[in-house]
Design an enzyme around this catalytic site. Structure first.
Site, short mmCIF file in Angstrom:
data_model
loop_
_atom_site.label_atom_id
_atom_site.label_comp_id
_atom_site.label_asym_id
_atom_site.label_seq_id
_atom_site.Cartn_x
_atom_site.Cartn_y
_atom_site.Cartn_z
N THR A 82 -22.16 16.32 -44.12
CA THR A 82 -22.87 17.31 -44.94
C THR A 82 -24.04 17.91 -44.16
O THR A 82 -24.18 19.13 -44.06
CB THR A 82 -23.35 16.68 -46.25
OG1 THR A 82 -22.24 16.08 -46.90
CG2 THR A 82 -23.96 17.72 -47.17
N LYS B 148 -45.30 7.67 -47.99
CA LYS B 148 -46.71 7.47 -48.36
C LYS B 148 -46.91 7.59 -49.86
O LYS B 148 -48.02 7.51 -50.36
CB LYS B 148 -47.59 8.50 -47.66
CG LYS B 148 -47.49 8.48 -46.14
CD LYS B 148 -48.36 9.60 -45.56
CE LYS B 148 -48.16 9.71 -44.06
NZ LYS B 148 -48.77 10.94 -43.53
N ARG C 199 -30.62 16.32 -49.99
CA ARG C 199 -29.88 15.13 -50.46
C ARG C 199 -30.91 14.12 -50.94
O ARG C 199 -31.78 13.70 -50.17
CB ARG C 199 -29.02 14.53 -49.35
CG ARG C 199 -28.41 13.19 -49.77
CD ARG C 199 -27.29 12.73 -48.88
NE ARG C 199 -26.11 13.54 -49.08
CZ ARG C 199 -24.94 13.31 -48.48
NH1 ARG C 199 -24.82 12.29 -47.64
NH2 ARG C 199 -23.89 14.08 -48.72
N HIS D 214 -22.25 16.57 -56.16
CA HIS D 214 -22.16 17.02 -54.77
C HIS D 214 -21.36 18.32 -54.78
O HIS D 214 -20.20 18.36 -54.35
CB HIS D 214 -21.46 15.94 -53.93
CG HIS D 214 -21.62 16.06 -52.46
ND1 HIS D 214 -22.14 17.19 -51.84
CD2 HIS D 214 -21.34 15.19 -51.45
CE1 HIS D 214 -22.16 16.99 -50.53
NE2 HIS D 214 -21.68 15.79 -50.26
C1 NCD Z 1 -19.78 11.65 -49.66
C2 NCD Z 1 -21.16 11.57 -50.25
O1 NCD Z 1 -22.18 11.52 -49.53
O2 NCD Z 1 -21.21 11.61 -51.46
N1 NCD Z 1 -19.78 12.01 -48.33
C3 NCD Z 1 -19.79 13.34 -48.01
O3 NCD Z 1 -20.74 14.05 -48.30
N2 NCD Z 1 -18.72 13.83 -47.39
C4 NCD Z 1 -18.89 10.53 -49.97
C5 NCD Z 1 -19.39 9.14 -49.80
O4 NCD Z 1 -20.47 8.88 -49.29
O5 NCD Z 1 -18.63 8.26 -50.18
#
Ligand code: NCD
Length: 304
Positions: A58, A87, A108, A136
């Site tokens: 990602t 912090k 994220r 996501h």
């Molecule tokens: C996924 C996530 O981070 O949710 N990975 C991703 O972004 N391709 C899947 C996972 O971590 O299992």
């Protein structure tokens, strides 16, 4: 763009085929060109990637997408430890600061709702790159883009979501997106304690617990990892971690034209002996992430 997208937080923002169609058309355009022909529509823009949880695909595909379109990137890849969050700074204060440095933030976060909290205080677009066990959305878009490359109609397909459907954010976003745009049958294949919550499948779903029993009916086999980081105890995770393993022997029961997908990373749920099967398309799926994210950045930031 038919629907004005400032922030991308949830696949519930994608209710119209027209919106998704425009993004996919742009993604196909990028996929079919050589990198020397990529337009510099983000020239002079700065994209911040703020990641509080680990990522390979990602983050790198967003950063690559931004770079190919001419933007520069500022990045904190371990924001929980290396940003001022360590912090005690709140997410809201961090976002109010970053908005002064960048044209958009790809976030994220480790808690569900993090992306919405950020969007609530942000003057620049926020793109949800995963909010804990929440959603996501950009992964779901690249998943649907990939499904359509192989099965353009989508309607009528039987789609098996397999693994940790409780904690896996990719399946939450994908189930919603499919439900919003298509007439498909979704089968949730998971141990009872990890089944998909109803809120992600408003049109209903079939539930199963044995992959071998249902695999022969599936057109899409979407495997996922048991999300170790969401379990309270190691024992509980150990009990469930090997719930499903797709290997070449099990693939013999799958349809000849089925496709096998996985958001990756895999940690044992797809055996390496499946990789050479032409039905296994998970690395193509990961590559598509670049083009779909180029299209998203272009749409959300390049055209404003
Ligand atoms: C996924 C996530 O981070 O949710 N990975 C991703 O972004 N391709 C899947 C996972 O971590 O299992």
């Amino acid at each position: 763009m038919s629907t004005e997208l400032k922030h991308i937080i949830s696949t519930d923002q994608f209710l119209e085929e027209e919106t998704v169609g425009e993004i996919f058309e742009a993604a196909h355009g990028f996929k079919s060109m050589g990198s020397q022909d990529y337009p510099e529509t983000l020239k002079g823009r700065q994209i911040a990637t703020l990641f509080y949880e680990p990522s390979t695909r990602t983050r790198l595909s967003f950063e690559s997408a931004a770079g190919w379109l001419g933007a520069s990137v500022i990045s904190t890849e371990n924001a929980g430890t290396f940003s001022s969050a360590a912090k005690g700074e709140t997410l809201e204060d961090t976002i109010r600061t970053v908005e002064g440095y960048a044209s958009a933030v790809v976030l994220r976060y480790h808690e569900e709702g993090g992306a919405q909290r950020a969007a609530d205080v942000s003057g620049i677009p926020v793109i949800n790159a995963g909010d804990g066990p929440g959603e996501h959305p950009t992964q779901a878009l690249l998943d649907l883009f990939t499904i359509r490359e192989h099965r353009p109609e989508v309607d009528g397909l039987k789609i098996g979501l397999v693994g940790d459907l409780k904690n896996g954010r990719t399946v939450h976003s994908l189930a919603q997106l499919l439900g919003n745009l298509h007439e498909v049958e979704v089968v949730g294949v998971a141990p009872d304690s990890l089944q998909l919550q109803d809120r992600y499948a408003p049109h209903g779903l079939e539930r199963a617990s044995d992959l071998a029993e249902v695999i022969g009916d599936l057109d899409v086999i979407y495997m996922t990892r048991i999300q170790k980081e969401r379990f309270a105890s190691a024992e509980e995770y150990d009990e469930l971690k090997d719930s499903f393993v797709l290997d070449a022997a099990l693939m013999e029961k799958a349809k000849a034209d089925a496709i096998v997908m996985h958001p990756l990373p895999r940690v044992g749920e797809i055996a390496p002996d499946v990789d050479d099967d032409p039905r296994a398309i998970y690395f193509q799926q990961a590559h598509n992430g670049l083009f779909v994210r180029m299209a998203l950045l272009d749409t959300v930031i390049g055209r404003r």
